[in-house]
Design an enzyme around this catalytic site. Structure first.
Site, PDB file in Angstrom:
ATOM      1  N   CYS A 130       9.664   1.475   3.517  1.00 39.06           N
ATOM      2  CA  CYS A 130      10.634   0.480   3.980  1.00 39.06           C
ATOM      3  C   CYS A 130      12.039   1.051   4.068  1.00 39.06           C
ATOM      4  O   CYS A 130      12.913   0.447   4.690  1.00 39.06           O
ATOM      5  CB  CYS A 130      10.618  -0.738   3.066  1.00 39.06           C
ATOM      6  SG  CYS A 130      11.223  -0.428   1.394  1.00 39.06           S
ATOM      7  N   SER A 133       6.006  -6.924   4.124  1.00 38.68           N
ATOM      8  CA  SER A 133       6.609  -7.236   5.410  1.00 38.68           C
ATOM      9  C   SER A 133       7.385  -8.544   5.333  1.00 38.68           C
ATOM     10  O   SER A 133       7.147  -9.385   4.458  1.00 38.68           O
ATOM     11  CB  SER A 133       5.528  -7.336   6.488  1.00 38.68           C
ATOM     12  OG  SER A 133       4.718  -8.487   6.265  1.00 38.68           O
ATOM     13  N   GLU A 147      -5.174  -3.884  -1.707  1.00 36.03           N
ATOM     14  CA  GLU A 147      -6.599  -3.578  -1.745  1.00 36.03           C
ATOM     15  C   GLU A 147      -6.923  -2.303  -0.971  1.00 36.03           C
ATOM     16  O   GLU A 147      -8.058  -1.808  -1.047  1.00 36.03           O
ATOM     17  CB  GLU A 147      -7.417  -4.757  -1.202  1.00 36.03           C
ATOM     18  CG  GLU A 147      -7.187  -5.108   0.258  1.00 36.03           C
ATOM     19  CD  GLU A 147      -6.008  -6.060   0.475  1.00 36.03           C
ATOM     20  OE1 GLU A 147      -6.018  -6.758   1.508  1.00 36.03           O
ATOM     21  OE2 GLU A 147      -5.090  -6.096  -0.363  1.00 36.03           O
ATOM     22  N   LYS A 157      -1.142  -7.581  -8.741  1.00 28.14           N
ATOM     23  CA  LYS A 157      -2.095  -7.643  -7.632  1.00 28.14           C
ATOM     24  C   LYS A 157      -1.706  -6.532  -6.665  1.00 28.14           C
ATOM     25  O   LYS A 157      -0.817  -6.687  -5.827  1.00 28.14           O
ATOM     26  CB  LYS A 157      -2.026  -9.010  -6.939  1.00 28.14           C
ATOM     27  CG  LYS A 157      -3.324  -9.428  -6.193  1.00 28.14           C
ATOM     28  CD  LYS A 157      -3.780  -8.490  -5.116  1.00 28.14           C
ATOM     29  CE  LYS A 157      -2.928  -8.593  -3.861  1.00 28.14           C
ATOM     30  NZ  LYS A 157      -3.448  -7.695  -2.756  1.00 28.14           N
ATOM     31  N   GLU A 209       9.438  -3.571  13.326  1.00 28.76           N
ATOM     32  CA  GLU A 209       9.245  -2.584  12.265  1.00 28.76           C
ATOM     33  C   GLU A 209       7.920  -1.865  12.537  1.00 28.76           C
ATOM     34  O   GLU A 209       6.838  -2.407  12.285  1.00 28.76           O
ATOM     35  CB  GLU A 209       9.220  -3.247  10.885  1.00 28.76           C
ATOM     36  CG  GLU A 209       9.111  -2.231   9.762  1.00 28.76           C
ATOM     37  CD  GLU A 209       9.044  -2.865   8.380  1.00 28.76           C
ATOM     38  OE1 GLU A 209       9.444  -2.196   7.410  1.00 28.76           O
ATOM     39  OE2 GLU A 209       8.579  -4.011   8.272  1.00 28.76           O
ATOM     40  N   PHE A 224       0.809  -1.217   0.000  1.00 28.47           N
ATOM     41  CA  PHE A 224       0.000   0.000   0.000  1.00 28.47           C
ATOM     42  C   PHE A 224       0.841   1.264   0.000  1.00 28.47           C
ATOM     43  O   PHE A 224       0.377   2.319  -0.435  1.00 28.47           O
ATOM     44  CB  PHE A 224      -0.942   0.022   1.216  1.00 28.47           C
ATOM     45  CG  PHE A 224      -0.255   0.286   2.524  1.00 28.47           C
ATOM     46  CD1 PHE A 224       0.026   1.584   2.942  1.00 28.47           C
ATOM     47  CD2 PHE A 224       0.114  -0.761   3.376  1.00 28.47           C
ATOM     48  CE1 PHE A 224       0.663   1.839   4.151  1.00 28.47           C
ATOM     49  CE2 PHE A 224       0.757  -0.515   4.572  1.00 28.47           C
ATOM     50  CZ  PHE A 224       1.029   0.783   4.961  1.00 28.47           C
TER      51      PHE A 224
END
Length: 495
Positions: A281, A226, A176, A173, A380, A149
């Site tokens: 990240c 992740s 969402e 993909k 994280e 995202f």
């Protein structure tokens, strides 16, 4: 509310699974749309369309592919502002950050326009008497990207530009949580002249992910997310015979030596820790203050925080927007109390900031005297929480980084060239910055970390991207002796 569909065969396709997910504007908390969530059967139909398109696209000349990439690059540059607005509307990051995301993605389109050069092989004449050996690169077929995202345009562009230029069909993909950027890219690809089916968008959740990972028609999967999910992606995809590159999480350290330019280091820490609300990240989440630089550095960072304006991403004066969801905002906020309970000093508490009433906002937090045993250090957090660890020596700072399970990016701030060179030699991380807090490589290098930040053996985009989305074939050839040819080539009959 808008309905966000799939993109299959060059057009939008409404979902048939009967399942949808909500899409929110994080700045207001308002639900703005519903996204169709694909079933395994819908993924299968999308892959079938992509497979048919891949056959013809593989035969397209390198010059034609390059022409499509050039056109796509121009369209992306012309509409960068529109795409940035789409990103801000669903992710929440400020428009400046969204524009920066698009710009970094644009670099990858520019790199991929050079595909005629990037696909070159090698040639050895007369490897044996009358025998030549050469290598060629060929596409894999249908490949897929599963993207996060936090960069809904840039990360897909890391993958799809190189994959498509190399002659593959690409199935995306997206997350969402903010899927509209993917459909924006799909329309640009169509306008650029990319044949229908070469770029596909399948929206969905775990059901769609699992269908991609197990589908026999998909040759490779590229992922960013992740570490636990990256490990799952890698293990599941490779178990089903796929080539997989899966980039995981991070806990990026920024080492500040006593001789560093204090003002520059403080500015860098603030921008690298709190930009895009820390949801990246490559964000700096730990500053390692070496020796007597600690007190003045913490003071300099803290002095800058009240000036940081937090607001809706559409506000031109805002420098940091909301977090992606209410649940994530609350999770990040919980680390402030846990840090204090663990012994850290809360210099600035983001929960006490003056914030908009609506939306998923959290102020910036600065924690001093963090130690490696605290979960604010080990986890994280993925939000606007910056921790400061104090070390007595350079060696202790390096050991701290190398002992960490992650090895994504790191940075050092110093005026000493010898120390900087030693740091890049010593540190176990895939990307290193010298007086650069977020060392994301330019598009003609490759992006990726070490240790638990990467599963697989290739990094993302750049030369590694070309390698990942192609496979090498070696040809060994021998032709009849020219003296035996029916065509008079002027050669003697014997050699």
């Amino acid at each position: 509310m808008k309905r966000i569909a799939h993109w299959i065969g060059g057009a939008e396709h409404a979902g048939t699974s009967g399942r949808v997910g909500p899409v929110f504007n994080p700045a207001t908390g308002e639900q703005t749309g519903e996204v169709d969530l694909a079933s395994a059967a819908e993924v299968d139909a999308a892959v079938a369309s992509a497979t048919e398109a891949a056959r013809a696209w593989r035969e397209a000349s390198l010059s034609r592919r390059s022409a499509v990439l050039f056109k796509f690059r121009e369209l992306l540059a012309d509409r960068a502002g529109d795409l940035a607005a789409v990103i801000t509307g669903e992710h929440g990051k400020v428009l400046a950050d969204a524009a920066g995301e698009v710009a970094r993605g644009l670099e990858n389109a520019e790199f991929a326009t050079g595909i005629p050069h990037l696909m070159k092989g090698a040639y050895s004449e007369q490897a044996s008497t009358g025998v030549d050996v050469y290598s060629i690169r060929q596409p894999l077929g249908v490949v897929a990207g599963i993207t996060p995202f936090n960069f809904p345009a840039m990360v897909p562009l890391w993958m799809c530009t190189t994959a498509i230029a190399a002659g593959n069909a690409f199935v995306l993909k997206p997350s969402e949580k903010d899927p509209s950027a993917a459909l924006f890219l799909a329309r640009l690809w169509r306008e650029a002249g990319l044949p229908d089916g070469v770029f596909t968008v399948v929206n969905g959740d775990k059901e769609a992910v699992d269908a991609i990972l197990t589908h026999p028609g998909i040759a490779a999967v590229s992922f960013v997310g992740s570490t636990p999910i990256a490990k799952y992606i890698y293990e599941t995809g490779t178990a089903h015979g796929k080539r997989v590159q899966a980039l995981g999480g991070a806990k990026n350290h920024m080492v500040v030596l006593p001789d560093a330019d204090l003002e520059s280091a403080a500015d860098a820490a603030v921008s690298a820790a709190y930009g895009s609300a820390g949801e990246r990240c490559m964000a700096i989440s730990i500053v390692v203050a070496v020796g007597d630089v600690a007190d003045p550095l913490v003071e300099a960072i803290a002095a800058r925080l009240p000036k940081l304006r937090i607001g809706a991403g559409t506000d031109p004066s805002a420098e940091m927007g909301p977090l992606i969801t209410r649940q994530h905002r609350d999770r990040v906020a919980s680390y402030i109390e846990r840090g204090a309970a663990g012994g850290a000093t809360v210099v600035t508490d983001g929960r006490q900031a003056d914030l908009p009433e609506d939306g998923y906002f959290l102020g910036v937090t600065l924690l001093d005297h963090v130690t490696p045993e605290m979960d604010v250090y080990t986890d994280e957090i993925f939000g606007p929480v910056l921790g400061v660890v104090r070390t007595a020596t350079y060696a202790e700072a390096v050991r701290l980084i190398n002992d960490n399970e992650y090895g994504n990016g790191t940075a050092i701030f110093t005026r000493d060239g010898g120390a900087a060179r030693q740091f890049q030699f010593d540190v176990n991380a895939g990307m290193v910055g010298v007086n650069v807090p977020i060392p994301v490589p330019v598009a003609y290098y490759s992006f990726g970390g070490w240790k638990a930040s990467l599963f697989g053996d290739t990094h993302m985009y750049g030369p590694d991207g070309v390698h990942f989305f192609t496979r090498t074939k070696v040809v060994t050839s021998r032709w009849p002796d020219p003296g035996t040819s029916s065509v008079d080539l002027g050669f003697p009959t014997t050699r």
